[in-house]
Design a protein around this motif. Structure first.
Motif, PDB file in Angstrom:
ATOM      1  N   GLY A  75      38.023  43.026  39.133  1.00 36.37           N
ATOM      2  CA  GLY A  75      37.735  42.057  38.078  1.00 36.37           C
ATOM      3  C   GLY A  75      36.565  41.155  38.415  1.00 36.37           C
ATOM      4  N   GLU A  76      36.460  40.751  39.688  1.00 33.84           N
ATOM      5  CA  GLU A  76      35.356  39.889  40.111  1.00 33.84           C
ATOM      6  C   GLU A  76      34.008  40.596  39.964  1.00 33.84           C
ATOM      7  OE1 GLU A  76      35.072  36.791  41.305  1.00 33.84           O
ATOM      8  OE2 GLU A  76      37.157  36.182  41.325  1.00 33.84           O
ATOM      9  N   VAL A  77      33.975  41.884  40.309  1.00 35.59           N
ATOM     10  CA  VAL A  77      32.728  42.647  40.185  1.00 35.59           C
ATOM     11  C   VAL A  77      32.313  42.768  38.729  1.00 35.59           C
ATOM     12  CG1 VAL A  77      31.667  44.927  40.507  1.00 35.59           C
ATOM     13  CG2 VAL A  77      33.060  43.931  42.334  1.00 35.59           C
ATOM     14  N   LEU A  78      33.265  43.119  37.860  1.00 40.77           N
ATOM     15  CA  LEU A  78      32.958  43.298  36.443  1.00 40.77           C
ATOM     16  C   LEU A  78      32.661  41.967  35.757  1.00 40.77           C
ATOM     17  CD1 LEU A  78      35.621  46.015  35.597  1.00 40.77           C
ATOM     18  CD2 LEU A  78      33.163  46.328  35.782  1.00 40.77           C
TER      19      LEU A  78
ATOM     20  N   ILE B 272      40.938  45.420  32.549  1.00 42.20           N
ATOM     21  CA  ILE B 272      40.183  45.717  33.763  1.00 42.20           C
ATOM     22  C   ILE B 272      40.042  44.509  34.683  1.00 42.20           C
ATOM     23  CG2 ILE B 272      38.851  47.656  32.881  1.00 42.20           C
ATOM     24  CD1 ILE B 272      36.647  45.790  32.117  1.00 42.20           C
ATOM     25  N   SER B 273      40.564  43.357  34.258  1.00 38.63           N
ATOM     26  CA  SER B 273      40.455  42.191  35.140  1.00 38.63           C
ATOM     27  C   SER B 273      41.805  41.735  35.669  1.00 38.63           C
ATOM     28  CB  SER B 273      39.782  41.021  34.400  1.00 38.63           C
ATOM     29  OG  SER B 273      40.667  40.425  33.485  1.00 38.63           O
ATOM     30  N   GLY B 274      42.846  41.797  34.825  1.00 36.44           N
ATOM     31  CA  GLY B 274      44.170  41.349  35.263  1.00 36.44           C
ATOM     32  C   GLY B 274      44.324  39.845  35.316  1.00 36.44           C
ATOM     33  N   SER B 275      43.286  39.115  34.899  1.00 34.81           N
ATOM     34  CA  SER B 275      43.315  37.655  34.996  1.00 34.81           C
ATOM     35  C   SER B 275      43.038  37.029  33.639  1.00 34.81           C
ATOM     36  CB  SER B 275      42.273  37.176  36.017  1.00 34.81           C
ATOM     37  OG  SER B 275      42.063  35.785  35.905  1.00 34.81           O
TER      38      SER B 275
END
Length: 434
Positions: free
Chosen positions: A71-74, A112-115
């Motif tokens: 998630g951080e990358v995207l 795709i992030s979960g957050s």
């Protein structure tokens, strides 16, 4: 009855520690130490060491930093801009028009992030200026974003479902699959509300000179979405088909996220370092809380409080529906002061014995709990999505909360639907078997 008073004393002490500003993990550990010291004869040092190691050595926990990293990358890629451009051609003629890009965009990014916070920040950076410039109703812009961003907690891969699975020893793969249909249901409910609202308030949706695009042109403009859709299908499909565990699929997701970032031209040394540092900070925070929560769970088990409390609840002869109603009010109240992950880890050791005694399926309860925690994300004073949107816009947090209120009520309706029709949650996991 003594156990009830002991529980209230421990709960009061925990809330006082949290209110004093002590870190959640320290507050949980201190409460567990007090429970062991005053209410049992178990060696404290040995219990502390073994429970800390047992919680941190969980293999399922390895999926957590991987999904956070993905998630951080995207989050630092051009994904949000591409999503807006890819979704816009399909919603131009639907009632509500581009307001639906918030709902669909949040649904896609949630997968795709979960957050929840990352979803609100990423989609909000792109959609708020764009929709405001086009003349859409400000209240609905903020409301659709605040409400739809909560899907980041439910649509798999979800960080909070991993936390729940580890804390309750439930299958994370089955929890992920269980969140799919409720997540889609909520997206449809949000979109339906926007459509009805736009028909009743036509002035809030500008009349734009929408192009009448042929199907081929719509598909061409949506090409940037293809890699994202393949990423989602690859992660969820590999788990559903039994080809990969959640941890293995998370590793694949990280690799594909870097590939998407490279393809979009945003893969740089600075972004990679920022993503890694963000992953380390978030992962260690969550893991630290989990370790403290596990120790509290072990401590409570030694004292016998959860078992006796569950027995006392049984004497009240509450029906499962009445128990869920009481728990819903309790979780919403708790969510006004704590973030979602803290709510889950704080309550599992005490609540689960009651839930099990009432005969409620723990897999279903996990999805129910996440939806209720979603509701707390858009309730002041500690609604994390409200804080994120306030940071993006500078709007008054009460105004944002009022804009999000219809979506709070829709989430409440979602809880009612999965309670009346539990198959919405259990159907797909049952197709997987055990």
């Amino acid at each position: 009855m003594d156990m009830i008073w002991m529980s209230l004393v421990l709960l009061t002490g925990l809330l006082m520690l949290l209110g004093a500003g002590l870190w959640v993990a320290f507050a949980l550990t201190a409460t567990g130490l007090a429970a062991l010291y005053f209410l049992s004869n178990v060696p404290i040092g040995y219990s502390l060491a073994t429970s800390f190691y047992g919680a941190s050595a969980s293999w399922e926990l390895a999926a957590l930093p991987m999904f956070i990293w993905m998630g951080e990358v995207l989050f630092r890629s051009r994904l949000s801009e591409e999503m807006f451009n890819g979704i816009a051609p399909w919603v131009g003629r639907i009632p509500g028009r581009l307001l639906h890009t918030n709902i669909i965009g949040c649904g896609i990014f949630a997968a795709i992030s979960g957050s929840s916070a990352a979803t609100a920040a990423t989609i909000g950076k792109m959609s708020i200026p764009e929709l405001t410039q086009r003349g859409y109703d400000r209240k609905q812009i903020l409301g659709t974003l605040a409400g739809s961003a909560t899907l980041g907690l439910l649509i798999p891969p979800s960080i909070i479902l991993i936390v729940y699975g580890v804390a309750t020893e439930q299958s994370i793969a089955r929890l992920f699959v269980a969140g799919i249909l409720p997540g889609l249901l909520l997206m449809v409910m949000f979109a339906g509300y926007v459509g009805i609202w736009s028909k009743m308030n036509p002035s809030g949706v500008p009349v734009e000179e929408e192009e009448s695009l042929p199907l081929a042109e719509k598909l061409r403009r949506s090409r940037p979405l293809i890699p994202v859709v393949l990423l989602i299908v690859g992660i969820i499909g590999s788990i559903y088909a039994g080809l990969a565990s959640p941890t293995e699929s998370a590793a694949v997701g990280v690799a594909l996220a870097h590939l998407l970032s490279w393809r979009g031209g945003s893969l740089s040394r600075a972004n990679c370092m920022d993503a890694l540092m963000g992953t380390v900070k978030t992962s260690t925070m969550i893991a630290f809380i989990l370790v403290g929560a596990h120790f509290l769970t072990v401590s409570m088990g030694f004292t016998g409080i959860p078992r006796n409390l569950a027995a006392w609840i049984n004497t009240l002869s509450l029906s499962p529906y009445m128990l869920l109603l009481a728990l819903t009010a309790f979780f919403i109240l708790l969510g006004c002061f704590l973030d979602g992950i803290s709510v889950v880890v704080l309550t599992t050791s005490v609540i689960l014995p009651m839930v099990q005694a009432a005969g409620i399926d723990l897999l279903w309860f996990g999805i129910y709990l996440v939806i209720v925690v979603e509701m707390s994300q858009i309730t002041p004073p500690v609604g994390f999505n409200l804080f994120v949107i306030q940071g993006l816009t500078g709007d008054n947090i009460i105004r944002i909360a009022l804009a999000a209120m219809p979506y709070f009520l829709l989430l409440m309706a979602g809880v009612l639907l999965i309670t009346l029709f539990p198959e919405i949650v259990t159907y797909l996991p049952n197709q997987m078997g055990n």
